[in-house]
Design a protein around this motif. Structure first.
Motif, short mmCIF file in Angstrom:
data_model
loop_
_atom_site.label_atom_id
_atom_site.label_comp_id
_atom_site.label_asym_id
_atom_site.label_seq_id
_atom_site.Cartn_x
_atom_site.Cartn_y
_atom_site.Cartn_z
N PHE A 45 -16.13 5.55 9.18
CA PHE A 45 -14.74 4.61 8.99
C PHE A 45 -13.96 4.94 9.77
O PHE A 45 -12.84 5.94 9.93
CB PHE A 45 -14.05 4.54 7.79
CG PHE A 45 -13.27 3.66 7.46
CD1 PHE A 45 -12.67 2.18 8.13
CD2 PHE A 45 -12.15 3.38 6.42
CE1 PHE A 45 -11.55 0.95 7.70
CE2 PHE A 45 -11.13 2.80 5.83
CZ PHE A 45 -10.69 1.45 6.52
N CYS A 93 -6.93 -2.05 5.07
CA CYS A 93 -5.41 -3.19 4.93
C CYS A 93 -5.34 -3.46 6.37
O CYS A 93 -5.39 -5.06 6.32
CB CYS A 93 -4.54 -2.65 4.57
SG CYS A 93 -4.95 -1.64 2.63
N GLU A 196 -10.71 -5.31 0.61
CA GLU A 196 -9.89 -5.21 -0.75
C GLU A 196 -9.57 -6.54 -0.95
O GLU A 196 -7.77 -6.20 -0.49
CB GLU A 196 -8.80 -4.00 -0.80
CG GLU A 196 -9.23 -2.82 -0.34
CD GLU A 196 -8.61 -1.24 -0.94
OE1 GLU A 196 -7.89 -1.48 -0.48
OE2 GLU A 196 -10.01 -0.53 -0.94
N HIS A 262 -15.09 0.01 -3.82
CA HIS A 262 -14.14 1.84 -2.95
C HIS A 262 -13.57 2.20 -4.06
O HIS A 262 -13.70 1.94 -4.86
CB HIS A 262 -12.87 0.73 -2.48
CG HIS A 262 -12.68 0.76 -1.11
ND1 HIS A 262 -12.13 -0.97 -0.44
CD2 HIS A 262 -14.04 -0.11 0.18
CE1 HIS A 262 -12.63 -0.95 0.31
NE2 HIS A 262 -14.04 -1.06 1.20
N GLN A 368 -11.23 9.00 6.06
CA GLN A 368 -11.61 8.55 7.53
C GLN A 368 -12.03 9.58 8.35
O GLN A 368 -12.10 10.49 8.35
CB GLN A 368 -10.47 7.19 7.64
CG GLN A 368 -10.06 6.38 6.73
CD GLN A 368 -8.82 5.43 7.70
OE1 GLN A 368 -9.12 5.75 9.18
NE2 GLN A 368 -8.39 4.87 6.57
O1 AHR Z 1 -8.33 3.42 4.11
C1 AHR Z 1 -7.08 3.70 3.54
C2 AHR Z 1 -6.61 2.11 2.77
O2 AHR Z 1 -7.15 2.45 1.68
C3 AHR Z 1 -7.67 1.47 3.45
O3 AHR Z 1 -7.12 0.49 4.90
C4 AHR Z 1 -7.69 -0.05 2.22
O4 AHR Z 1 -8.72 -0.60 2.46
C5 AHR Z 1 -7.66 1.47 1.46
O5 AHR Z 1 -7.23 0.91 0.40
#
Ligand code: AHR
Length: 516
Positions: A45, A93, A196, A262, A368
């Motif tokens: 990611f 986000c 989300e 998530h 990530q």
């Molecule tokens: O990975 C960081 C954030 O965590 C992402 O932007 C969001 O999707 C989640 O809340």
């Protein structure tokens, strides 16, 4: 003693008092209809967040850091070594604030925006659709585009699909792509319909999002989805089972190929604790959160099974990993954290859970890839290091697209202050060449566990292995000592009468390969 069945025959026992290391007998239980472990479980990611894209992946063509079309060569080489199967982008986000047309065409004409979620820093859109999709080609990985639903429109969504996937000359969007220098479509298969939606993606109720999803997904492709797109609904946060229930019930299954989930391993959102100087209690709490993944998957899958017994809709855990306080002195909005043997435990145990649920979990994306959260790579200007999580991912890459080999065993417990967790986790697979791979994790902070693998049914004659461990749980690689934690050959196995025996040290990951 309480025991329960994990996924396909993996039995773990809780509650026994453990005073000395005990032998863990693992039986291989071949199954004729065992699923393939999708390589996409080993996905990554990359969000426009902190130094993930800018500085991490992308330094620009004029940088002195060696690059190809602005993408760091060292990062490309390292990720290719992992055989990363897919890369999700541009968020997170950020995705629901991203308007893809801002990121195409001559760079000097691209508008800048403020990245409101991640530090309010300037986003100049110099890394956009072409840069990302060309980078995926360089990496040999499949792109996963996460589209804007929260502040976007179905038109913008469908235009992006046409821009990236349709042949030149078929409509204005592919023509625009050609004008911008790319004639051949990239053929992007994976499309996230928002991110989300219950939070930063629009604070929606599941009923409202389900309707919105239906509308966006309708215009993505034709009646029969003859483009073979994988449309991914924005999924639940951890244990929000109602979210999954409402989506599975209200979205016609011909409009959806996957639903997301998530789950981050966090002790307390208000007090996450440090990434390196953590206590044994903080270690235990993080492992509790990481191992919750088993229960979360079982329960979300049970809901999915109710509406989709043939498992047409896949579960994609498209954000997971450990989340701690940022490194002292760094921008709190950049989510930059170090990565220790604790993270190796989170990765090893979580990937075993995904492997063992390969019949429904078809994709997962560690959050990530570079410089953000549980990263596999950290960079500092021209320097780069590989984290313990990277090494676990590399060791486990043998499972990609192999067939799951179900295991049956009772785990000893790891006890801390009267609370227990299963100490040993495992998964196994057999690849196309017939080699059998076992990934074994001992999360116990103190005890060695002896494992006896009964492989009599497999007719193996040789075994080799690798181990990742260190002197302390808090150990990590630094730019000064980037090779402190590295996998080493593991030769301490005895193989007699169809049984492989080995001792798994505290907080270590071992991957064994058996051949005929
Ligand atoms: O990975 C960081 C954030 O965590 C992402 O932007 C969001 O999707 C989640 O809340």
């Amino acid at each position: 003693m309480r025991s329960y069945l994990i996924g396909v025959l993996l039995v773990v026992c809780f509650g026994a008092t453990s005073v000395a290391a005990q032998k863990v007998a693992i039986r291989v239980a071949p199954q004729t209809d065992a699923p393939q472990i999708s390589r996409h479980i080993y996905g990554h990611f990359a969000e426009h967040l902190g130094r993930c894209i800018y500085g991490g992946f992308y330094v620009g063509e004029d940088s002195e850091i060696p690059n190809t079309a602005g993408v760091r060569n060292d990062v490309v080489t390292a990720l290719k070594e992992l055989q990363i199967p897919n890369l999700r982008w541009p968020g997170g986000c950020f995705a629901d604030t991203y308007h893809w047309k801002d990121g195409i065409g001559p760079k000097e004409d691209r508008p800048s925006i403020l990245n409101i979620w991640w530090g309010n820093v300037k986003e100049d859109n110099s890394f956009g659709t072409h840069e990302f999709l060309n980078m995926c080609e360089l990496l040999g990985t499949e792109p996963y585009l996460s589209a804007n639903v929260g502040s976007g429109t179905p038109q913008e969504f469908t235009d992006w699909i046409k821009y990236t996937n349709h042949p030149a000359g078929s409509s204005p969007m592919p023509d625009l792509r050609e004008e911008n220098g790319r004639e051949e479509p990239w053929k992007v298969k994976f499309w996230g319909v928002g991110n989300e939606a219950w939070g930063c993606g629009g604070n929606m109720r599941p009923e409202y999002y389900a309707d919105l999803y239906r509308r966006f997904a309708t215009f993505a492709t034709d009646w029969n989805n003859s483009d073979g797109l994988v449309r991914i609904a924005s999924g639940a946060s951890s244990s929000d089972y109602n979210w999954t229930e409402v989506l599975m019930k209200n979205i016609p299954h011909q409009l959806i190929e996957a639903i997301a989930l998530h789950h981050y391993s966090v002790i307390d959102w208000g007090n996450k604790g440090p990434s390196t100087e953590f206590s044994t209690e903080q270690y235990f709490r993080i492992m509790q959160q990481a191992l919750r993944m088993e229960d979360l998957i079982q329960r979300h899958v049970a809901i999915m099974d109710k509406y989709d017994e043939n498992k047409k809709v896949a579960l994609f855990v498209d954000e997971w990993g450990g989340w701690y306080d940022v490194e002292p002195g760094t921008n709190p909005g950049f989510l930059y954290q170090q990565n220790t043997m604790r993270d190796a435990m989170v990765a090893g145990a979580t990937l075993n859970i995904f492997n063992n649920h390969a019949d429904r979990v078809k994709m997962a994306n560690l959050a990530q890839a570079v410089n953000v959260l549980q990263a596999v790579i950290l960079t500092e200007e021209e320097k780069m290091l590989l984290t313990p999580t990277y090494h676990v991912m590399r060791m486990y890459s043998v499972h990609q697209d192999a067939t799951l080999l179900p295991l049956a065993f009772e785990s000893p417990v790891y006890t801390f202050n009267g609370e227990s967790l299963p100490a040993v986790s495992a998964s196994a697979s057999v690849d196309e060449e017939g080699a059998v791979h076992f990934s074994l994790v001992n999360i116990d902070a103190e005890k060695v566990h002896t494992i006896e693998l009964d492989v009599a049914a497999l007719n193996l004659s040789k075994v080799s292995g690798e181990i990742l461990t260190s002197a302390a749980l808090q150990d990590h690689n630094t730019f000064e000592h980037p090779d402190k934690i590295m996998p080493k050959a593991f030769t301490k196995t005895t193989f007699k009468a169809g049984k492989i025996q080995l001792e798994v040290p505290p907080f270590s990951v071992i991957v064994l390969t058996g051949t005929k």
